[in-house]
Design a protein around this motif. Structure first.
Motif, short mmCIF file in Angstrom:
data_model
loop_
_atom_site.label_atom_id
_atom_site.label_comp_id
_atom_site.label_asym_id
_atom_site.label_seq_id
_atom_site.Cartn_x
_atom_site.Cartn_y
_atom_site.Cartn_z
N ILE A 99 0.72 -1.20 -0.14
CA ILE A 99 -0.10 -0.05 0.11
C ILE A 99 0.93 1.26 0.02
N GLU A 100 1.72 1.27 0.80
CA GLU A 100 2.37 2.60 0.94
C GLU A 100 3.63 2.78 -0.28
N TRP B 72 0.99 4.23 -2.99
CA TRP B 72 0.69 5.60 -2.63
C TRP B 72 1.75 6.25 -2.90
N GLN B 73 2.84 6.24 -2.77
CA GLN B 73 3.96 7.13 -2.81
C GLN B 73 4.45 7.24 -4.43
N ILE C 165 -6.50 9.05 -5.98
CA ILE C 165 -5.29 8.00 -5.09
C ILE C 165 -6.04 7.75 -4.12
N SER C 166 -6.96 8.40 -3.30
CA SER C 166 -7.97 7.80 -1.98
C SER C 166 -8.59 6.79 -2.47
N ASP D 169 -6.30 3.83 -2.57
CA ASP D 169 -5.67 3.51 -1.14
C ASP D 169 -6.26 2.87 -0.22
N TRP E 84 -6.29 -0.92 1.50
CA TRP E 84 -6.53 -0.93 3.03
C TRP E 84 -7.92 -2.30 3.09
N SER F 104 -10.64 11.86 1.53
CA SER F 104 -10.32 11.54 0.05
C SER F 104 -9.69 12.61 -0.59
N GLY G 120 -5.87 12.44 0.00
CA GLY G 120 -5.21 11.25 -0.63
C GLY G 120 -5.43 9.55 0.18
N GLY G 121 -6.61 9.83 1.12
CA GLY G 121 -6.90 8.36 1.69
C GLY G 121 -6.23 8.34 3.08
N SER H 270 -3.66 6.42 4.00
CA SER H 270 -2.22 6.24 4.19
C SER H 270 -1.69 7.64 4.76
#
Ligand code: MG
Length: 400
Positions: free
Chosen positions: A67-68, A71-72, A90-91, A94, A98, A282, A285-286, A288
């Motif tokens: 996940i991380e 996201w990055q 992205i949210s 992400d 999860w 959201s 970015g969610g 994370s």
């Protein structure tokens, strides 16, 4: 065989007339998928395009457990970043990742976040009244329905003033007069405290409709009503004024639903200018990034009160509740009045509220499903909400 992302779908729906955007990330394991919220209601097609045309090809074949890293890389692969369209896109991804993580662990999301800090999530509801007397009636109704915390507005944001002093011809829009708005709200809260004493938690959303000096006056005048908080007393562009407001009043301040970029909240938190951070999850970015922000707020004694409006899917509402129940420095959760029968039909598993507390369902992951057939019965539309076209008495455009 390694687990991979096989497809990314966007599902749009408007069960209560408000455009919502949900994302479904499918995997190579049959029946294993995740759902996320990517709703940016006023520009929903831009988010749909960002997901379908850019994120979907970027994600297919990747490991959904990372996940991380996803996201990055999703955030920086556009080079230009931190805007509302891409952050919402992205949210959606992400949150879906999860959700998959929770399903793989066979645990509800809050367990992955460290477990429960409280037994249920305290929430506040809206009382959007047409007049002062109507506000007193609505608050009574909400109180009888079990609510202990209520946000009170008169005539939406900025109020309605039939005697507004306009030029001979006026441009169309939703007009308000800041002076009369401030006066009406002050009178309303005076009457609310006379009628209900101090038994209810009351808050009010200025919706960035005052000048900085008016905001200072208003925050100071509202102090006597012992608010839960005063929200968005300034627009994001004027947050440097918060140190002045803090110097003049102890009214609790909440800010943040319009923020996109970390630089917008870092100073407000580290200088302790606000009491509650109210991000639209959201929009930043969610899950994370928000988990990191929660820790940052905790360090400085700032509590969370995530934005919980109608333009959020129940997937997003449930994500907020998972964070709330596992966050030590949680304050209160906004609960949308627009979560009604149609929403529960389209999104089975939507959290329920009883006596002002939100309850999650304890299923693995986020715990909310989407019935795609039911979602298709309520298509999105292209009408802009009227309140977004706000104007001052002389016809000039104002922040909505
Ligand atoms: Mg608000």
């Amino acid at each position: 065989m390694a687990l991979t992302i096989t497809d990314v779908k966007v599902i749009t729906t408007a069960p209560e007339g408000i455009n919502l955007v949900a994302v479904k990330v499918e995997t190579s394991e049959p029946g294993l998928y995740g759902l996320g919220c990517a709703t940016f209601t006023q520009r929903y097609l831009a988010v749909v395009t960002a997901i379908e045309k850019y994120l979907k090809p970027f994600l297919i074949g990747k490991d959904p457990q990372r996940i991380e890293d996803i996201w990055q890389t999703a955030m920086v692969s556009s080079y230009w970043r931190n805007g509302p369209v891409l952050n919402n896109a992205i949210s959606g991804i992400d949150m879906a990742l999860w959700d998959i993580k929770g399903k793989l662990a066979n645990m509800p999301l809050y367990q992955l976040f460290g477990g429960k800090c409280r037994d249920a999530v305290p929430a506040y509801i809206h009382a959007d009244a047409k007049s002062i007397n109507h506000a007193l009636e609505l608050v009574e109704e909400r109180k009888e329905a079990g609510w202990h915390n209520i946000r009170v507005q008169i005539g939406g944001y900025g109020g309605e003033n039939p005697n507004i002093h306009k030029p001979v011809t006026s441009t169309s829009g939703v007009y308000y007069d800041p002076k009369s708005y401030m006066k009406t709200v002050l009178t309303t809260f005076e009457k609310l405290r006379v009628k209900f004493g101090d038994e209810l938690g009351l808050c009010h959303d200025v919706h960035e409709r005052l000048t900085p000096n008016q905001a200072m006056q208003f925050a100071k005048q509202m102090e006597q009503f012992d608010l839960l908080f005063l929200e968005d007393v300034l627009p994001p562009e004027q947050v440097q004024w918060f140190d002045h407001i803090r110097a003049h009043t102890v009214t609790p301040l909440a800010q943040g639903e319009l923020f996109n970029n970390p630089n917008e909240w870092i100073e407000l938190i580290s200088k302790r200018y606000i009491d509650y951070l109210r991000l639209h999850i959201s929009q930043v970015g969610g899950i994370s990034p928000v988990r990191k922000i929660i820790g940052f707020c905790d360090t400085f004694g700032v509590r969370t009160a995530w934005h919980g409006p109608g333009d959020l899917t129940p997937i997003g509402h449930a994500v907020s509740a998972h964070l709330d129940i596992s966050t030590p420095n949680f304050g209160i959760q906004e609960w949308s009045c627009s979560i009604k029968e149609n929403t529960y039909e389209v999104f089975p598993g939507t959290p329920v509220v009883k006596d002002g507390y939100i309850y999650l369902n304890d299923k693995p992951g986020i715990g909310v499903e989407i019935d795609e057939k039911a979602a298709a019965k309520y298509p999105c539309h292209d009408k802009l909400p009227e309140w977004t076209l706000a104007r001052l008495p002389d016809g000039s455009a104002a922040r909505p």
